[in-house]
Design a protein around this motif. Structure first.
Motif, PDB file in Angstrom:
ATOM      1  N   GLU A 173       0.830  -1.196   0.000  1.00 18.90           N
ATOM      2  CA  GLU A 173       0.000   0.000   0.000  1.00 18.90           C
ATOM      3  C   GLU A 173       0.869   1.253   0.000  1.00 18.90           C
ATOM      4  O   GLU A 173       1.855   1.336   0.714  1.00 18.90           O
ATOM      5  CB  GLU A 173      -0.919   0.036   1.221  1.00 18.90           C
ATOM      6  CG  GLU A 173      -2.057  -0.932   1.122  1.00 18.90           C
ATOM      7  CD  GLU A 173      -3.050  -0.776   2.260  1.00 18.90           C
ATOM      8  OE1 GLU A 173      -3.366   0.367   2.640  1.00 18.90           O
ATOM      9  OE2 GLU A 173      -3.500  -1.818   2.755  1.00 18.90           O
ATOM     10  N   MET A 174       0.458   2.197  -0.822  1.00 17.85           N
ATOM     11  CA  MET A 174       1.094   3.505  -0.878  1.00 17.85           C
ATOM     12  C   MET A 174       0.030   4.543  -0.574  1.00 17.85           C
ATOM     13  O   MET A 174      -1.120   4.411  -0.989  1.00 17.85           O
ATOM     14  CB  MET A 174       1.653   3.773  -2.275  1.00 17.85           C
ATOM     15  CG  MET A 174       2.752   2.863  -2.694  1.00 17.85           C
ATOM     16  SD  MET A 174       3.212   3.287  -4.382  1.00 17.85           S
ATOM     17  CE  MET A 174       3.902   1.723  -4.894  1.00 17.85           C
ATOM     18  N   ALA A 175       0.428   5.588   0.121  1.00 20.20           N
ATOM     19  CA  ALA A 175      -0.474   6.710   0.379  1.00 20.20           C
ATOM     20  C   ALA A 175      -0.441   7.643  -0.823  1.00 20.20           C
ATOM     21  O   ALA A 175       0.624   7.988  -1.322  1.00 20.20           O
ATOM     22  CB  ALA A 175      -0.038   7.451   1.631  1.00 20.20           C
ATOM     23  N   ILE A 176      -1.624   8.016  -1.289  1.00 22.68           N
ATOM     24  CA  ILE A 176      -1.750   8.958  -2.401  1.00 22.68           C
ATOM     25  C   ILE A 176      -2.442  10.199  -1.841  1.00 22.68           C
ATOM     26  O   ILE A 176      -3.532  10.106  -1.286  1.00 22.68           O
ATOM     27  CB  ILE A 176      -2.576   8.370  -3.557  1.00 22.68           C
ATOM     28  CG1 ILE A 176      -1.970   7.051  -4.028  1.00 22.68           C
ATOM     29  CG2 ILE A 176      -2.668   9.369  -4.713  1.00 22.68           C
ATOM     30  CD1 ILE A 176      -2.850   6.290  -5.006  1.00 22.68           C
ATOM     31  N   PHE A 177      -1.786  11.336  -1.980  1.00 22.91           N
ATOM     32  CA  PHE A 177      -2.309  12.592  -1.464  1.00 22.91           C
ATOM     33  C   PHE A 177      -2.953  13.381  -2.596  1.00 22.91           C
ATOM     34  O   PHE A 177      -2.294  13.714  -3.579  1.00 22.91           O
ATOM     35  CB  PHE A 177      -1.198  13.387  -0.780  1.00 22.91           C
ATOM     36  CG  PHE A 177      -0.668  12.681   0.428  1.00 22.91           C
ATOM     37  CD1 PHE A 177      -1.288  12.827   1.663  1.00 22.91           C
ATOM     38  CD2 PHE A 177       0.422  11.831   0.337  1.00 22.91           C
ATOM     39  CE1 PHE A 177      -0.827  12.144   2.776  1.00 22.91           C
ATOM     40  CE2 PHE A 177       0.889  11.144   1.448  1.00 22.91           C
ATOM     41  CZ  PHE A 177       0.258  11.304   2.670  1.00 22.91           C
ATOM     42  N   TRP A 178      -4.233  13.635  -2.448  1.00 19.73           N
ATOM     43  CA  TRP A 178      -5.045  14.327  -3.449  1.00 19.73           C
ATOM     44  C   TRP A 178      -5.364  15.737  -2.975  1.00 19.73           C
ATOM     45  O   TRP A 178      -5.601  15.959  -1.787  1.00 19.73           O
ATOM     46  CB  TRP A 178      -6.360  13.576  -3.646  1.00 19.73           C
ATOM     47  CG  TRP A 178      -6.214  12.238  -4.281  1.00 19.73           C
ATOM     48  CD1 TRP A 178      -5.980  11.043  -3.650  1.00 19.73           C
ATOM     49  CD2 TRP A 178      -6.306  11.939  -5.669  1.00 19.73           C
ATOM     50  NE1 TRP A 178      -5.922  10.027  -4.566  1.00 19.73           N
ATOM     51  CE2 TRP A 178      -6.124  10.549  -5.818  1.00 19.73           C
ATOM     52  CE3 TRP A 178      -6.530  12.712  -6.802  1.00 19.73           C
ATOM     53  CZ2 TRP A 178      -6.163   9.922  -7.055  1.00 19.73           C
ATOM     54  CZ3 TRP A 178      -6.570  12.087  -8.037  1.00 19.73           C
ATOM     55  CH2 TRP A 178      -6.385  10.707  -8.157  1.00 19.73           C
ATOM     56  N   TYR A 179      -5.397  16.683  -3.937  1.00 16.82           N
ATOM     57  CA  TYR A 179      -5.679  18.080  -3.631  1.00 16.82           C
ATOM     58  C   TYR A 179      -6.704  18.643  -4.602  1.00 16.82           C
ATOM     59  O   TYR A 179      -6.656  18.363  -5.798  1.00 16.82           O
ATOM     60  CB  TYR A 179      -4.407  18.930  -3.741  1.00 16.82           C
ATOM     61  CG  TYR A 179      -3.402  18.621  -2.667  1.00 16.82           C
ATOM     62  CD1 TYR A 179      -3.336  19.392  -1.514  1.00 16.82           C
ATOM     63  CD2 TYR A 179      -2.527  17.542  -2.792  1.00 16.82           C
ATOM     64  CE1 TYR A 179      -2.425  19.103  -0.513  1.00 16.82           C
ATOM     65  CE2 TYR A 179      -1.617  17.242  -1.796  1.00 16.82           C
ATOM     66  CZ  TYR A 179      -1.570  18.029  -0.657  1.00 16.82           C
ATOM     67  OH  TYR A 179      -0.673  17.730   0.330  1.00 16.82           O
ATOM     68  N   LEU A 180      -7.586  19.454  -4.059  1.00 15.59           N
ATOM     69  CA  LEU A 180      -8.501  20.253  -4.862  1.00 15.59           C
ATOM     70  C   LEU A 180      -8.185  21.698  -4.505  1.00 15.59           C
ATOM     71  O   LEU A 180      -8.516  22.160  -3.411  1.00 15.59           O
ATOM     72  CB  LEU A 180      -9.958  19.916  -4.538  1.00 15.59           C
ATOM     73  CG  LEU A 180     -11.001  20.690  -5.325  1.00 15.59           C
ATOM     74  CD1 LEU A 180     -10.973  20.283  -6.801  1.00 15.59           C
ATOM     75  CD2 LEU A 180     -12.387  20.462  -4.748  1.00 15.59           C
ATOM     76  N   ILE A 181      -7.488  22.372  -5.404  1.00 11.33           N
ATOM     77  CA  ILE A 181      -7.138  23.779  -5.199  1.00 11.33           C
ATOM     78  C   ILE A 181      -8.264  24.593  -5.830  1.00 11.33           C
ATOM     79  O   ILE A 181      -8.549  24.446  -7.014  1.00 11.33           O
ATOM     80  CB  ILE A 181      -5.784  24.122  -5.869  1.00 11.33           C
ATOM     81  CG1 ILE A 181      -4.698  23.113  -5.475  1.00 11.33           C
ATOM     82  CG2 ILE A 181      -5.388  25.562  -5.550  1.00 11.33           C
ATOM     83  CD1 ILE A 181      -4.357  23.058  -4.015  1.00 11.33           C
ATOM     84  N   PHE A 182      -8.900  25.449  -5.061  1.00  9.12           N
ATOM     85  CA  PHE A 182     -10.109  26.087  -5.543  1.00  9.12           C
ATOM     86  C   PHE A 182      -9.908  26.935  -6.789  1.00  9.12           C
ATOM     87  O   PHE A 182     -10.762  26.934  -7.656  1.00  9.12           O
ATOM     88  CB  PHE A 182     -10.789  26.883  -4.439  1.00  9.12           C
ATOM     89  CG  PHE A 182     -11.394  25.995  -3.380  1.00  9.12           C
ATOM     90  CD1 PHE A 182     -11.910  24.748  -3.702  1.00  9.12           C
ATOM     91  CD2 PHE A 182     -11.442  26.393  -2.068  1.00  9.12           C
ATOM     92  CE1 PHE A 182     -12.467  23.925  -2.744  1.00  9.12           C
ATOM     93  CE2 PHE A 182     -12.006  25.582  -1.088  1.00  9.12           C
ATOM     94  CZ  PHE A 182     -12.515  24.350  -1.429  1.00  9.12           C
ATOM     95  N   ASP A 183      -8.802  27.621  -6.943  1.00 10.44           N
ATOM     96  CA  ASP A 183      -8.582  28.391  -8.170  1.00 10.44           C
ATOM     97  C   ASP A 183      -8.627  27.470  -9.376  1.00 10.44           C
ATOM     98  O   ASP A 183      -9.202  27.809 -10.405  1.00 10.44           O
ATOM     99  CB  ASP A 183      -7.244  29.120  -8.132  1.00 10.44           C
ATOM    100  CG  ASP A 183      -7.232  30.227  -7.087  1.00 10.44           C
ATOM    101  OD1 ASP A 183      -6.135  30.638  -6.689  1.00 10.44           O
ATOM    102  OD2 ASP A 183      -8.317  30.679  -6.673  1.00 10.44           O
ATOM    103  N   GLN A 184      -7.993  26.300  -9.274  1.00 10.99           N
ATOM    104  CA  GLN A 184      -7.997  25.330 -10.371  1.00 10.99           C
ATOM    105  C   GLN A 184      -9.358  24.657 -10.504  1.00 10.99           C
ATOM    106  O   GLN A 184      -9.821  24.390 -11.597  1.00 10.99           O
ATOM    107  CB  GLN A 184      -6.931  24.256 -10.154  1.00 10.99           C
ATOM    108  CG  GLN A 184      -5.532  24.804 -10.219  1.00 10.99           C
ATOM    109  CD  GLN A 184      -4.502  23.753  -9.821  1.00 10.99           C
ATOM    110  OE1 GLN A 184      -4.832  22.661  -9.403  1.00 10.99           O
ATOM    111  NE2 GLN A 184      -3.242  24.110  -9.954  1.00 10.99           N
ATOM    112  N   ALA A 185     -10.001  24.387  -9.378  1.00 15.06           N
ATOM    113  CA  ALA A 185     -11.277  23.662  -9.398  1.00 15.06           C
ATOM    114  C   ALA A 185     -12.352  24.473 -10.095  1.00 15.06           C
ATOM    115  O   ALA A 185     -13.220  23.919 -10.767  1.00 15.06           O
ATOM    116  CB  ALA A 185     -11.720  23.334  -7.973  1.00 15.06           C
TER     117      ALA A 185
END
Length: 191
Positions: A173-185
Motif C-alpha cells: 500500500e502507498m499513500a496517495i495525497f489528493w488536492y482540490l485547489i479552488f482556483d484550479q477547481a
C-alpha cells in the motif's frame, strides 16, 4: 407503481452516528495495486493485479468524537430518506487546507452519488471558511476512490511509498495525497 428514488440529504452527525457506524459495511474489494503517477490520469497508472480480496480499515465512531464540537472540524452524515449511508469528517489541516480525515459510504449505497455529494458539501464547508482548497489521502489499492477524486477535480500532489511500512513492513500500500485547489477547481470542466 414504481417507488421514487430515495432523497439524499447531508446532516451534521447526531447521537445516531455510533449506531450508523456499527451497522454499516465499509469494506471494499481490492483487485490490484496501482503505481500512482503524479500528473497522469488514474486510467494510465500501471496496476499490479492481485486475487481479489476484501479490505476493511475499521472505522471507530469514537476516534473523531471531538470533531463534532470543534469550530475547525465537522462530522457530516449522508442520508437516503431516513437511512444513514455515508459520512465525511473534515478539519482544518495545519497547512491551511481543509482535510478530509475520513470519507466512507455503506456498501449498499455506493454508486448512487453519496460520496460525490459529501465531497460537494466539503467544498461548501471549506469555501465558507475561506480555505484555499481540500486535501485528502487514499491508498493505491482503492482505485474506485482514486477515480472518484479525479472525476471531482482533485489532482495527485504526492505519493508516499513508506507511510504504511510501520504497520506492515511488507505492505504494497502507498499513500496517495489528493488536492482540490479552488482556483484550479473553478476552471475544471468534467469530461
Amino acid at each position: 407503481m414504481t417507488r421514487p428514488d430515495p432523497a439524499l440529504s447531508i446532516r451534521v452527525a447526531d447521537e445516531c452516528f455510533e449506531d450508523y457506524i456499527l451497522n454499516s459495511e465499509f469494506s471494499f474489494t481490492v483487485s490490484g495495486y496501482a503505481q500512482a503517477q503524479v500528473g497522469q490520469r488514474v486510467a494510465q497508472w500501471p496496476v499490479e493485479r492481485v486475487e481479489p480480496y476484501s479490505k476493511n480499515y475499521g472505522i471507530d465512531a469514537q476516534e473523531f468524537s471531538h470533531y463534532r464540537q470543534g469550530a475547525d472540524s465537522a462530522v457530516l452524515v449522508a442520508w437516503l430518506d431516513e437511512r444513514a449511508v455515508g459520512h465525511i469528517i473534515l478539519s482544518t489541516h495545519w497547512n491551511g487546507f481543509a482535510h478530509v480525515d475520513e470519507l466512507a459510504v455503506d456498501a449498499s449505497a455506493r454508486r448512487s452519488g453519496v460520496a460525490r455529494s459529501l465531497l460537494e458539501v466539503a467544498q461548501f464547508w471549506s469555501r465558507k471558511r475561506n480555505l484555499p482548497g481540500i486535501m485528502l489521502e487514499t491508498q493505491n489499492n482503492n482505485l474506485a476512490a482514486c477515480k472518484l477524486y479525479e472525476r471531482c477535480g482533485y489532482v495527485v500532489g504526492g505519493v508516499d511509498h513508506l507511510l504504511y511500512r510501520a504497520i506492515d513492513p511488507g505492505s504494497r500500500e502507498m499513500a496517495i495525497f489528493w488536492y482540490l485547489i479552488f482556483d484550479q477547481a473553478e476552471s475544471h470542466q468534467p469530461e
